[in-house]
Scaffold this motif. Structure first.
Motif, PDB file in Angstrom:
ATOM      1  N   ILE A 117     -28.877 -85.152  62.295  1.00  0.00           N
ATOM      2  CA  ILE A 117     -29.025 -85.920  61.135  1.00  0.00           C
ATOM      3  C   ILE A 117     -30.434 -85.051  60.673  1.00  0.00           C
ATOM      4  CG2 ILE A 117     -29.207 -87.876  59.759  1.00  0.00           C
ATOM      5  CD1 ILE A 117     -27.646 -89.666  61.288  1.00  0.00           C
ATOM      6  N   GLY A 118     -31.659 -85.011  61.644  1.00  0.00           N
ATOM      7  CA  GLY A 118     -31.984 -84.051  61.149  1.00  0.00           C
ATOM      8  C   GLY A 118     -31.961 -82.620  61.172  1.00  0.00           C
ATOM      9  N   VAL A 119     -30.954 -82.593  61.276  1.00  0.00           N
ATOM     10  CA  VAL A 119     -30.733 -80.938  60.958  1.00  0.00           C
ATOM     11  C   VAL A 119     -30.382 -80.763  59.612  1.00  0.00           C
ATOM     12  CG1 VAL A 119     -29.701 -78.922  61.415  1.00  0.00           C
ATOM     13  CG2 VAL A 119     -30.276 -80.465  64.169  1.00  0.00           C
ATOM     14  N   LEU A 120     -29.637 -81.228  59.053  1.00  0.00           N
ATOM     15  CA  LEU A 120     -29.408 -81.521  58.069  1.00  0.00           C
ATOM     16  C   LEU A 120     -30.021 -82.109  56.632  1.00  0.00           C
ATOM     17  CD1 LEU A 120     -25.399 -83.563  58.448  1.00  0.00           C
ATOM     18  CD2 LEU A 120     -26.324 -80.907  58.004  1.00  0.00           C
ATOM     19  N   LEU A 121     -31.311 -82.835  57.475  1.00  0.00           N
ATOM     20  CA  LEU A 121     -32.533 -83.683  56.630  1.00  0.00           C
ATOM     21  C   LEU A 121     -33.279 -82.313  56.790  1.00  0.00           C
ATOM     22  CD1 LEU A 121     -34.021 -85.569  55.326  1.00  0.00           C
ATOM     23  CD2 LEU A 121     -34.978 -86.199  57.406  1.00  0.00           C
ATOM     24  N   ALA A 122     -33.603 -81.369  57.268  1.00  0.00           N
ATOM     25  CA  ALA A 122     -34.550 -80.855  57.625  1.00  0.00           C
ATOM     26  C   ALA A 122     -34.021 -79.006  56.501  1.00  0.00           C
ATOM     27  CB  ALA A 122     -34.972 -79.410  58.757  1.00  0.00           C
ATOM     28  N   PHE A 123     -32.690 -79.343  56.443  1.00  0.00           N
ATOM     29  CA  PHE A 123     -31.721 -78.002  56.052  1.00  0.00           C
ATOM     30  C   PHE A 123     -32.021 -78.621  54.455  1.00  0.00           C
ATOM     31  CE2 PHE A 123     -27.551 -76.940  54.111  1.00  0.00           C
ATOM     32  CZ  PHE A 123     -27.785 -75.483  53.935  1.00  0.00           C
ATOM     33  N   ALA A 124     -31.458 -79.936  53.881  1.00  0.00           N
ATOM     34  CA  ALA A 124     -31.812 -80.243  52.558  1.00  0.00           C
ATOM     35  C   ALA A 124     -33.201 -80.500  52.221  1.00  0.00           C
ATOM     36  CB  ALA A 124     -31.113 -81.463  52.304  1.00  0.00           C
ATOM     37  N   ASP A 125     -34.470 -80.285  53.038  1.00  0.00           N
ATOM     38  CA  ASP A 125     -35.659 -80.226  52.820  1.00  0.00           C
ATOM     39  C   ASP A 125     -36.095 -79.092  51.917  1.00  0.00           C
ATOM     40  OD1 ASP A 125     -38.533 -81.568  52.472  1.00  0.00           O
ATOM     41  OD2 ASP A 125     -39.456 -80.062  54.220  1.00  0.00           O
ATOM     42  N   GLY A 126     -35.291 -77.702  52.492  1.00  0.00           N
ATOM     43  CA  GLY A 126     -35.446 -76.081  52.408  1.00  0.00           C
ATOM     44  C   GLY A 126     -34.797 -76.113  51.675  1.00  0.00           C
ATOM     45  N   ILE A 127     -33.322 -76.638  50.814  1.00  0.00           N
ATOM     46  CA  ILE A 127     -32.493 -76.703  50.242  1.00  0.00           C
ATOM     47  C   ILE A 127     -33.385 -76.624  48.994  1.00  0.00           C
ATOM     48  CG2 ILE A 127     -30.694 -77.432  48.613  1.00  0.00           C
ATOM     49  CD1 ILE A 127     -30.924 -74.485  50.709  1.00  0.00           C
ATOM     50  N   SER A 128     -33.748 -78.099  48.679  1.00  0.00           N
ATOM     51  CA  SER A 128     -34.198 -78.292  47.736  1.00  0.00           C
ATOM     52  C   SER A 128     -35.782 -77.827  47.150  1.00  0.00           C
ATOM     53  CB  SER A 128     -34.957 -80.143  48.064  1.00  0.00           C
ATOM     54  OG  SER A 128     -35.533 -80.688  46.820  1.00  0.00           O
ATOM     55  N   ALA A 129     -36.105 -77.330  47.822  1.00  0.00           N
ATOM     56  CA  ALA A 129     -37.209 -76.119  46.993  1.00  0.00           C
ATOM     57  C   ALA A 129     -36.946 -75.261  46.220  1.00  0.00           C
ATOM     58  CB  ALA A 129     -37.725 -75.485  48.270  1.00  0.00           C
ATOM     59  N   LEU A 130     -35.562 -75.000  46.468  1.00  0.00           N
ATOM     60  CA  LEU A 130     -35.233 -73.634  46.254  1.00  0.00           C
ATOM     61  C   LEU A 130     -34.192 -73.454  45.296  1.00  0.00           C
ATOM     62  CD1 LEU A 130     -32.901 -71.589  49.415  1.00  0.00           C
ATOM     63  CD2 LEU A 130     -35.146 -70.902  47.912  1.00  0.00           C
ATOM     64  N   VAL A 131     -33.894 -75.191  44.805  1.00  0.00           N
ATOM     65  CA  VAL A 131     -33.383 -75.235  43.478  1.00  0.00           C
ATOM     66  C   VAL A 131     -34.369 -76.284  42.774  1.00  0.00           C
ATOM     67  CG1 VAL A 131     -31.234 -75.503  45.006  1.00  0.00           C
ATOM     68  CG2 VAL A 131     -32.274 -78.009  44.539  1.00  0.00           C
ATOM     69  N   ASP A 132     -35.378 -77.053  43.475  1.00  0.00           N
ATOM     70  CA  ASP A 132     -36.161 -77.792  42.279  1.00  0.00           C
ATOM     71  C   ASP A 132     -37.675 -76.782  41.448  1.00  0.00           C
ATOM     72  OD1 ASP A 132     -37.451 -80.879  41.598  1.00  0.00           O
ATOM     73  OD2 ASP A 132     -38.772 -78.700  41.364  1.00  0.00           O
ATOM     74  N   ASP A 133     -36.812 -76.879  39.720  1.00  0.00           N
ATOM     75  CA  ASP A 133     -37.373 -76.225  39.444  1.00  0.00           C
ATOM     76  C   ASP A 133     -39.006 -75.989  39.251  1.00  0.00           C
ATOM     77  OD1 ASP A 133     -37.859 -78.695  38.174  1.00  0.00           O
ATOM     78  OD2 ASP A 133     -37.961 -78.218  36.500  1.00  0.00           O
ATOM     79  N   GLN A 134     -40.038 -76.866  39.770  1.00  0.00           N
ATOM     80  CA  GLN A 134     -41.217 -77.425  40.598  1.00  0.00           C
ATOM     81  C   GLN A 134     -41.705 -76.356  42.468  1.00  0.00           C
ATOM     82  OE1 GLN A 134     -43.019 -80.867  38.945  1.00  0.00           O
ATOM     83  NE2 GLN A 134     -40.894 -80.853  38.153  1.00  0.00           N
ATOM     84  N   ARG A 135     -40.402 -76.143  42.547  1.00  0.00           N
ATOM     85  CA  ARG A 135     -40.254 -75.493  44.168  1.00  0.00           C
ATOM     86  C   ARG A 135     -41.369 -76.669  45.216  1.00  0.00           C
ATOM     87  NH1 ARG A 135     -44.206 -70.184  42.342  1.00  0.00           N
ATOM     88  NH2 ARG A 135     -42.479 -69.741  40.986  1.00  0.00           N
ATOM     89  N   ARG A 136     -40.153 -78.140  44.749  1.00  0.00           N
ATOM     90  CA  ARG A 136     -40.559 -78.595  45.442  1.00  0.00           C
ATOM     91  C   ARG A 136     -39.631 -79.538  46.619  1.00  0.00           C
ATOM     92  NH1 ARG A 136     -41.051 -84.286  41.490  1.00  0.00           N
ATOM     93  NH2 ARG A 136     -38.710 -82.611  40.757  1.00  0.00           N
ATOM     94  N   ARG A 137     -40.300 -79.404  48.408  1.00  0.00           N
ATOM     95  CA  ARG A 137     -39.724 -79.553  48.879  1.00  0.00           C
ATOM     96  C   ARG A 137     -38.702 -81.221  48.754  1.00  0.00           C
ATOM     97  NH1 ARG A 137     -43.400 -79.127  53.520  1.00  0.00           N
ATOM     98  NH2 ARG A 137     -41.986 -80.412  55.014  1.00  0.00           N
ATOM     99  N   LEU A 138     -37.921 -81.546  49.469  1.00  0.00           N
ATOM    100  CA  LEU A 138     -37.392 -83.340  49.560  1.00  0.00           C
ATOM    101  C   LEU A 138     -38.507 -83.721  49.640  1.00  0.00           C
ATOM    102  CD1 LEU A 138     -35.427 -85.089  48.967  1.00  0.00           C
ATOM    103  CD2 LEU A 138     -34.224 -85.053  51.124  1.00  0.00           C
ATOM    104  N   VAL A 139     -39.235 -83.727  50.833  1.00  0.00           N
ATOM    105  CA  VAL A 139     -40.761 -84.578  51.116  1.00  0.00           C
ATOM    106  C   VAL A 139     -41.512 -84.791  49.983  1.00  0.00           C
ATOM    107  CG1 VAL A 139     -41.837 -82.801  52.162  1.00  0.00           C
ATOM    108  CG2 VAL A 139     -42.228 -85.087  52.888  1.00  0.00           C
ATOM    109  N   ASP A 140     -41.788 -83.864  49.654  1.00  0.00           N
ATOM    110  CA  ASP A 140     -42.204 -83.057  48.069  1.00  0.00           C
ATOM    111  C   ASP A 140     -41.672 -84.302  46.904  1.00  0.00           C
ATOM    112  OD1 ASP A 140     -44.505 -81.716  49.106  1.00  0.00           O
ATOM    113  OD2 ASP A 140     -43.527 -79.880  49.111  1.00  0.00           O
ATOM    114  N   ARG A 141     -40.836 -83.952  46.447  1.00  0.00           N
ATOM    115  CA  ARG A 141     -40.214 -85.068  45.305  1.00  0.00           C
ATOM    116  C   ARG A 141     -40.580 -86.198  46.264  1.00  0.00           C
ATOM    117  NH1 ARG A 141     -34.639 -82.073  44.198  1.00  0.00           N
ATOM    118  NH2 ARG A 141     -34.437 -83.116  42.491  1.00  0.00           N
ATOM    119  N   ILE A 142     -40.174 -86.461  47.080  1.00  0.00           N
ATOM    120  CA  ILE A 142     -40.121 -88.210  47.568  1.00  0.00           C
ATOM    121  C   ILE A 142     -41.800 -89.204  47.657  1.00  0.00           C
ATOM    122  CG2 ILE A 142     -40.682 -89.656  49.728  1.00  0.00           C
ATOM    123  CD1 ILE A 142     -37.721 -88.254  51.076  1.00  0.00           C
TER     124      ILE A 142
END
Length: 220
Positions: A117-142
């Motif tokens: 699950i952690g691998v998927l979470l880490a993947f989502a963390d990085g993908i979030s920065a790619l698609v977010d208009d403010q370049r936020r990782r998932l942890v940044d959004r949280i």
């Protein structure tokens, strides 16, 4: 505060990803080296102690993000890369957010990696920065944090007693968010009313009042 609004530029996404890959590689090499060093005695207890030590070290490094002065918001790697972490208002983050971002989040990903699950979470963390208009990782959004360039140094960092801006404008910010000054130099000091050398004629004294020159002059 100055009248002009200066928006803190967001840090380069590719630079951030490059730094993360470098740190992840160094961490992996350190773990493998330690495992080879202890050999067959590396069991559950040793693994738990390794995780605990890693969390403590990360917690200590998280304190760097809340230190006063021009390097506020910068870990050692961000200091080298010229980046800074701020909150969604553009002001310094709290130690709680720093601890969650730099220590608790990596620990959570590491623990959940046992079940993939952690691998998927880490993947989502990085993908979030790619698609977010403010370049936020998932942890940044949280946590409501942003990574911006470290220069110019915000005027509110050197003096902890100075009033921080109420809000900063960000790309994609909601309409309800009030624009404010995030990165700016202090306002120029107000010149008190009085007689001063005339800028156009040094032989005269001209009276300054209410922020402008008057018509009253006399010989210096």
């Amino acid at each position: 505060m100055t009248a002009a609004q200066v928006v803190p530029p967001l840090a380069s996404l590719w630079l951030r990803l490059g730094v993360r890959l470098l740190l992840a590689t160094l961490g992996w090499l350190s773990t493998v080296g330690l495992a080879l060093l202890v050999g067959t005695t590396f069991g559950i207890v040793e693994a738990f102690l390794l995780v605990l030590v890693g969390f403590v070290v990360r917690a200590a490094f998280a304190a760097l993000l809340v230190r006063p002065g021009r390097y506020n918001g910068q870990s050692l790697s961000k200091q080298v890369a010229g980046m800074r972490v701020v909150d969604e208002r553009g002001v310094p983050i709290t130690y709680g957010k720093a601890l969650a971002r730099e220590a608790a989040w990596p620990l959570l990903i590491g623990l959940l990696s046992i079940a993939l699950i952690g691998v998927l979470l880490a993947f989502a963390d990085g993908i979030s920065a790619l698609v977010d208009d403010q370049r936020r990782r998932l942890v940044d959004r949280i946590l409501g944090t942003r990574v911006v360039v470290s220069e110019p140094v915000p005027y509110w960092i050197p003096d902890a007693t100075g009033a921080a801006p109420a809000a900063a404008w960000w790309p994609g910010a909601s309409a309800t968010q009030t624009p404010g000054i995030a990165f700016a130099a202090p306002a120029a000091p107000v010149m008190p009313d009085g007689w001063y050398a005339d800028p156009s004629n040094p032989a005269l004294l001209r009276y300054w009042a209410a922020g402008s020159w008057t018509d009253h002059t006399h010989q210096s």
